[in-house]
Design a protein around this motif. Sequence first.
Motif, short mmCIF file in Angstrom:
data_model
loop_
_atom_site.label_atom_id
_atom_site.label_comp_id
_atom_site.label_asym_id
_atom_site.label_seq_id
_atom_site.Cartn_x
_atom_site.Cartn_y
_atom_site.Cartn_z
N THR A 219 54.79 29.10 48.22
CA THR A 219 55.24 30.28 48.98
C THR A 219 55.55 31.44 48.03
OG1 THR A 219 57.49 29.36 48.97
CG2 THR A 219 56.13 28.96 50.93
N ALA A 220 56.03 31.10 46.83
CA ALA A 220 56.31 32.14 45.83
C ALA A 220 55.02 32.84 45.42
CB ALA A 220 57.00 31.54 44.62
N ALA A 221 53.95 32.05 45.31
CA ALA A 221 52.65 32.61 44.93
C ALA A 221 52.10 33.49 46.05
CB ALA A 221 51.67 31.49 44.61
N VAL A 222 52.24 33.02 47.28
CA VAL A 222 51.76 33.79 48.44
C VAL A 222 52.48 35.15 48.49
CG1 VAL A 222 51.73 33.91 50.96
CG2 VAL A 222 51.06 31.79 49.79
N ALA A 223 53.76 35.14 48.23
CA ALA A 223 54.55 36.37 48.28
C ALA A 223 54.18 37.37 47.19
CB ALA A 223 56.04 36.03 48.19
N LYS A 224 53.47 36.89 46.17
CA LYS A 224 53.09 37.77 45.06
C LYS A 224 51.62 38.18 45.08
CE LYS A 224 56.94 38.25 42.72
NZ LYS A 224 57.53 39.58 42.44
N LEU A 225 50.90 37.80 46.15
CA LEU A 225 49.50 38.20 46.25
C LEU A 225 49.42 39.72 46.35
CD1 LEU A 225 48.12 35.58 48.84
CD2 LEU A 225 47.64 35.63 46.37
N SER A 226 48.41 40.27 45.71
CA SER A 226 48.23 41.72 45.79
C SER A 226 47.61 42.08 47.15
CB SER A 226 47.29 42.19 44.68
OG SER A 226 45.97 41.71 44.90
N ASP A 227 47.68 43.35 47.50
CA ASP A 227 47.07 43.79 48.76
C ASP A 227 45.58 43.48 48.77
OD1 ASP A 227 49.53 44.74 49.45
OD2 ASP A 227 49.04 46.87 49.18
N ALA A 228 44.93 43.65 47.61
CA ALA A 228 43.50 43.37 47.50
C ALA A 228 43.21 41.88 47.72
CB ALA A 228 42.97 43.81 46.14
N GLN A 229 44.08 41.03 47.18
CA GLN A 229 43.90 39.59 47.36
C GLN A 229 44.10 39.20 48.83
OE1 GLN A 229 46.79 38.32 44.30
NE2 GLN A 229 45.15 37.16 43.33
N VAL A 230 45.12 39.75 49.46
CA VAL A 230 45.37 39.46 50.88
C VAL A 230 44.18 39.90 51.72
CG1 VAL A 230 46.79 40.07 52.89
CG2 VAL A 230 47.87 39.58 50.68
N GLY A 231 43.68 41.08 51.43
CA GLY A 231 42.54 41.61 52.19
C GLY A 231 41.27 40.82 51.98
N ALA A 232 41.20 40.09 50.85
CA ALA A 232 39.99 39.32 50.53
C ALA A 232 39.96 37.95 51.19
CB ALA A 232 39.87 39.15 49.02
N LEU A 233 41.10 37.52 51.73
CA LEU A 233 41.15 36.20 52.36
C LEU A 233 40.20 36.13 53.55
CD1 LEU A 233 45.03 35.58 52.40
CD2 LEU A 233 43.35 34.47 50.92
N THR A 234 39.46 35.06 53.61
CA THR A 234 38.52 34.89 54.73
C THR A 234 39.29 34.44 55.97
OG1 THR A 234 38.11 32.54 54.27
CG2 THR A 234 36.74 34.15 53.09
N THR A 235 38.59 34.48 57.09
CA THR A 235 39.20 34.04 58.35
C THR A 235 39.68 32.60 58.25
OG1 THR A 235 37.78 35.53 59.63
CG2 THR A 235 38.78 33.69 60.81
N ASP A 236 38.84 31.72 57.69
CA ASP A 236 39.21 30.31 57.55
C ASP A 236 40.44 30.15 56.65
OD1 ASP A 236 37.19 29.46 59.20
OD2 ASP A 236 35.79 28.98 57.57
N GLN A 237 40.50 30.95 55.59
CA GLN A 237 41.64 30.87 54.68
C GLN A 237 42.93 31.33 55.36
OE1 GLN A 237 40.00 33.30 51.52
NE2 GLN A 237 39.60 31.52 50.22
N VAL A 238 42.83 32.39 56.15
CA VAL A 238 44.00 32.90 56.87
C VAL A 238 44.50 31.85 57.86
CG1 VAL A 238 44.80 34.60 58.57
CG2 VAL A 238 43.39 35.34 56.61
#
Length: 299
Positions: A219-238
């Motif tokens: 959860t600590a890693a998720v909270a530190k994802l950049s906006d670009a990384q969040v936007g790159a997540l695929t539907t399946d990953q989300v």
Amino acid sequence: LTTAQVKALTTDQVVALTTDQIDKLTASQVGAMSATQVAAIETDDLKLMTATEVIAFSTAAVANLSTDQVGVLTSDQVSALTTGQVKALTTDQVVALTTDQIDKLTATQVGAMSAAQVAAIETDDLKLMTATEVAAFSTAAVANLSTDQVGALNSDQVAALTTAQVKALTTDQVVALATDQIDKLTATQVGAMSAAQVAAIETDDLKLMTTAQVSALSTAAVAKLSDAQVGALTTDQVVALTTAQVKALTTGEVVALSSDQVSNLTTSQLAAMTATQVAAMETDDFSKLTTNQVSSLSV
């Protein structure tokens, strides 16, 4: 000859010894030889010495071997080296080791190597090491690998890294990992990565990670994802994000989610969102939610 007599031999006399004579030296006699005397042993004689004779060399003698001498050591001789002798090797001597010699090192020997020694292993040799050898690297050695060395690791080697070794990777080393290497990380390895390490994963690599890998992120890693990384997540990953991971999203990350990503959130994920997170949803994203999704919101 007594050990005292062996010690008294000049380097010219050592050079004059025939292969048969060298072969007849006992381990005690060899162990009595000085570094200078051992350095005078001709390569043709050295490669025919028994493993027992070679492991009798003092660490000073090993450190004084020429690169030509190191290069002629046989597989049996290399495998027989004590950890003390391995530790005594200079970086130039490590460079002189051939691929076949590196391949014959045991996990115990590899584990005894210093960070500087491991950093001296040539990439062509490194990528042919066994997974067992690579898993034996100390964490200090792993952290000291060059980005070229990291990039040369094969799939089996990457998958064999211990969680402690994964944790030891620097952010520059994480950046150096290729997509194929990232893909071979196990869920356990991914779960061991720090927030800084995960933040260093390039977006092109992140979007090709498996759902099992993504759901293993702390959860600590998720909270530190950049906006670009969040936007790159695929539907399946989300969809694969755990409720704990969803709760960990910052408001900035929620804003970074696209309409398609938001519309694919499960009712369980939406129910886990805080009021602050829901308030951060952009109106266009919120409008994409179905009636069932909206009703699942706990705020």
